[in-house]
Design a protein around this motif. Structure first.
Motif, PDB file in Angstrom:
ATOM      1  N   UNK A 125      -4.920 -11.177  -6.143  1.00 24.76           N
ATOM      2  CA  UNK A 125      -3.828 -11.251  -6.958  1.00 24.76           C
ATOM      3  C   UNK A 125      -3.078  -9.834  -6.900  1.00 24.76           C
ATOM      4  N   UNK A 126      -3.989  -8.731  -6.958  1.00 22.48           N
ATOM      5  CA  UNK A 126      -3.583  -7.300  -6.822  1.00 22.48           C
ATOM      6  C   UNK A 126      -2.737  -7.121  -5.492  1.00 22.48           C
ATOM      7  N   UNK A 127      -3.398  -7.257  -4.417  1.00 24.61           N
ATOM      8  CA  UNK A 127      -3.023  -7.085  -3.167  1.00 24.61           C
ATOM      9  C   UNK A 127      -1.840  -7.564  -2.396  1.00 24.61           C
ATOM     10  N   UNK A 128      -1.651  -8.996  -2.996  1.00 28.63           N
ATOM     11  CA  UNK A 128      -0.318  -9.550  -2.440  1.00 28.63           C
ATOM     12  C   UNK A 128       1.051  -9.214  -2.766  1.00 28.63           C
ATOM     13  N   UNK A 129       1.088  -8.948  -4.143  1.00 29.26           N
ATOM     14  CA  UNK A 129       2.609  -8.223  -4.221  1.00 29.26           C
ATOM     15  C   UNK A 129       2.437  -6.749  -3.696  1.00 29.26           C
ATOM     16  N   UNK A 130       1.559  -5.944  -4.012  1.00 32.31           N
ATOM     17  CA  UNK A 130       1.528  -4.796  -3.762  1.00 32.31           C
ATOM     18  C   UNK A 130       1.718  -4.442  -2.112  1.00 32.31           C
ATOM     19  N   UNK A 131       0.694  -5.079  -1.293  1.00 30.29           N
ATOM     20  CA  UNK A 131       0.949  -4.823   0.094  1.00 30.29           C
ATOM     21  C   UNK A 131       2.182  -5.275   0.694  1.00 30.29           C
ATOM     22  N   UNK A 132       2.618  -6.413   0.082  1.00 29.09           N
ATOM     23  CA  UNK A 132       3.722  -6.919   0.781  1.00 29.09           C
ATOM     24  C   UNK A 132       4.918  -6.037   0.250  1.00 29.09           C
ATOM     25  N   UNK A 133       4.958  -5.562  -0.850  1.00 33.35           N
ATOM     26  CA  UNK A 133       6.114  -4.671  -1.077  1.00 33.35           C
ATOM     27  C   UNK A 133       6.248  -3.283  -0.404  1.00 33.35           C
ATOM     28  N   UNK A 134       4.767  -2.806  -0.284  1.00 35.91           N
ATOM     29  CA  UNK A 134       4.518  -1.395   0.560  1.00 35.91           C
ATOM     30  C   UNK A 134       5.032  -1.566   2.024  1.00 35.91           C
ATOM     31  N   UNK A 135       4.969  -2.529   2.522  1.00 39.95           N
ATOM     32  CA  UNK A 135       5.185  -2.886   4.069  1.00 39.95           C
ATOM     33  C   UNK A 135       6.533  -3.589   4.179  1.00 39.95           C
ATOM     34  N   UNK A 136       7.370  -3.559   3.292  1.00 42.33           N
ATOM     35  CA  UNK A 136       8.335  -4.368   3.197  1.00 42.33           C
ATOM     36  C   UNK A 136       9.479  -3.921   4.519  1.00 42.33           C
ATOM     37  N   UNK A 137       9.542  -2.587   4.862  1.00 42.09           N
ATOM     38  CA  UNK A 137      10.175  -2.137   5.867  1.00 42.09           C
ATOM     39  C   UNK A 137       9.624  -2.333   7.143  1.00 42.09           C
ATOM     40  N   UNK A 138       8.355  -2.420   7.163  1.00 45.39           N
ATOM     41  CA  UNK A 138       7.722  -2.346   8.669  1.00 45.39           C
ATOM     42  C   UNK A 138       7.679  -3.834   9.452  1.00 45.39           C
ATOM     43  N   UNK A 139       7.642  -3.693  10.669  1.00 44.99           N
ATOM     44  CA  UNK A 139       7.608  -4.758  11.494  1.00 44.99           C
ATOM     45  C   UNK A 139       6.422  -5.714  11.185  1.00 44.99           C
ATOM     46  N   UNK A 140       6.758  -7.146  10.893  1.00 39.82           N
ATOM     47  CA  UNK A 140       5.842  -7.979  10.477  1.00 39.82           C
ATOM     48  C   UNK A 140       4.748  -7.953  11.325  1.00 39.82           C
ATOM     49  N   UNK A 141       4.785  -8.068  12.758  1.00 42.37           N
ATOM     50  CA  UNK A 141       3.808  -8.102  13.427  1.00 42.37           C
ATOM     51  C   UNK A 141       2.756  -7.002  13.420  1.00 42.37           C
ATOM     52  N   UNK A 142       3.260  -5.808  13.072  1.00 39.06           N
ATOM     53  CA  UNK A 142       2.560  -4.782  12.827  1.00 39.06           C
ATOM     54  C   UNK A 142       1.616  -4.851  11.556  1.00 39.06           C
ATOM     55  N   UNK A 143       2.313  -5.381  10.603  1.00 38.91           N
ATOM     56  CA  UNK A 143       1.840  -5.480   9.106  1.00 38.91           C
ATOM     57  C   UNK A 143       0.706  -6.657   9.206  1.00 38.91           C
ATOM     58  N   UNK A 144       0.838  -7.366   9.955  1.00 42.92           N
ATOM     59  CA  UNK A 144      -0.216  -8.628  10.028  1.00 42.92           C
ATOM     60  C   UNK A 144      -1.650  -7.946  10.736  1.00 42.92           C
TER      61      UNK A 144
END
Length: 415
Positions: free
Chosen positions: A52-71
């Motif tokens: 619950x904490x990580x879903x929105x927090x990490x998605x927001x923190x990595x919003x500008x990063x390449x999605x491959x790198x994020x995954x």
């Protein structure tokens, strides 16, 4: 379908295994750490809180990063959390490690769903999401039972080391199969992601997820006492029956993805209606062993038919920032898990009967149908208003074409 979807499914398999395996290992963990089983149960809650904490927090923190790198980064965090779980010296360190393991869960599925839909043609988007979620449902058939047996035979720490190995395999698959992408374009990063959450249709879609899956977990959280207390199964048979739930969930997930590509809204309404019927009939199903086994399968089918259309609906309503909204849908799923279990337990504590959590779940599914109906009505109203505005704008432009007012009209032809 692209092979890259297989890499996403491998990650989902690892996440699904570590999420649910703790339920089967609680007695072993409690005995090894010298705590009670209820105290060890907090390990399940710690993981859910991490989601619950990580879903929105990490998605927001990595919003500008390449999605491959994020995954890949999210899966690395997953590996670290499970490795630390295996090495935890006491229950306090294990609680922290389980919380850490849960942090990447929602963001992985949220960002992964966005990536999956970008790999296929528009008419196959829901199917691509269902193939990613296939790893999660197969984990309930194979991953969780095998990991549980491994922990019972060689110790629960070995289980979490094994899950870490699955995470490493997922990292290799993601690195090898996912295409390279670029950072989000200016104007569509964190601001766009946050702006998408201001949309009423997005919140209605999230509300449908909470109500619909709370209906599932109201019943599924207490499926063991239903099977043993009402249907007459022995405790040793429950593991096999839970695998049947995984079979049903897999069938529902694949069917939901295929159907939603033809009619997303129709699949959602059909799935929720089926869930109402199955849960309402649980007291009848639990009167015999054969029908109880059938009910477990049908519960998995009815619940997971709605998974892909709900995920896709949230993403489409948040088109300007789908990653954060898609991850928030995973947080909504885990809120449904906690809320449904609490409501079902309340029905049991009031002495309403062993199958009462399922009947209460049917009521929650009706609530989900109601929220989905409101969402549909809002969409229809907005579409009507947009069409009216477009027609009015067209008439306004036509009446102000330069020279139109003073242009002489031709005289009628006289006989």
């Amino acid at each position: 379908m692209p092979l890259a979807l297989l890499a996403l499914a491998v990650g989902a398999f690892g996440i699904g295994t570590t999420e649910f395996v703790m339920m089967g290992l609680l007695p072993d963990v409690a005995a090894d750490l010298g705590v009670s089983i209820p105290a060890a149960g907090h390990l399940v809650s710690a993981y859910a809180l991490g989601v619950v904490v990580g879903a929105p927090l990490l998605a927001a923190a990595t919003a500008r990063m390449p999605r491959r790198t994020v995954l890949i980064g999210l899966m690395a965090l997953f590996v670290a959390g499970n490795a630390l779980s295996a090495l935890a010296p006491d229950e306090h360190w294990l609680l922290a490690a389980r919380f850490l393991s849960g942090l990447p869960h929602g963001a992985f599925f949220g960002v992964g769903a966005v990536v999956a839909t970008g790999l296929v043609a528009p008419e196959r988007k829901a199917r691509s999401v269902s193939l990613m979620f296939l790893g999660l449902t197969v984990a309930n058939i194979a991953g969780v039972p095998v990991a549980t047996l491994l922990g019972q035979e060689f110790g629960w720490r070995v289980t979490f080391l094994g899950v870490s190995a699955i995470g490493l395999a997922a990292i290799g698959s993601l690195a090898a199969l996912l295409p390279h992408d670029h950072a989000t374009a200016p104007g569509t990063g964190l601001r766009g992601e946050l702006g998408a959450l201001r949309s009423l249709p997005v919140w209605l879609a999230l509300g449908t997820t909470v109500a619909g899956f709370a209906a599932l977990f109201s019943a599924y959280s207490y499926i063991t006492p239903m099977l043993t207390g009402s249907a007459g199964y022995t405790d040793s048979s429950v593991t096999l029956l839970l695998a049947l739930f995984g079979v049903g969930a897999t069938i529902g997930n694949l069917a939901g993805g295929r159907l939603a590509d033809h009619s997303m809204r129709g699949t959602l309404f059909g799935g929720l209606t089926s869930l109402v019927v199955v849960l309402a009939l649980f007291p009848v199903f639990m009167s015999a062993q054969w029908s109880a086994a059938l009910a477990v399968i049908l519960l998995g089918v009815a619940a997971f038919v709605t998974g892909s259309p709900l995920q896709l609906m949230v993403m489409e309503k948040a088109a300007s920032g789908p990653s954060l909204a898609s991850s928030a849908n995973q947080a909504a799923f885990n809120l449904a898990n906690a809320g449904g279990a609490w409501i079902g337990g309340l029905a049991l504590s009031l002495g309403l009967g062993t199958t009462s959590p399922a009947v209460v779940g049917a009521g929650l599914a009706v609530l989900g149908l109601g929220v989905a109906a409101v969402a549909y009505a809002v969409d229809v109203r907005r579409a009507t208003e947009a069409r009216s505005a477009q027609e009015a704008g067209g008439r306004l432009v036509a009446s102000h074409v330069p020279g139109r007012e003073s242009e002489p009209q031709p005289e009628p032809v006289r006989g």
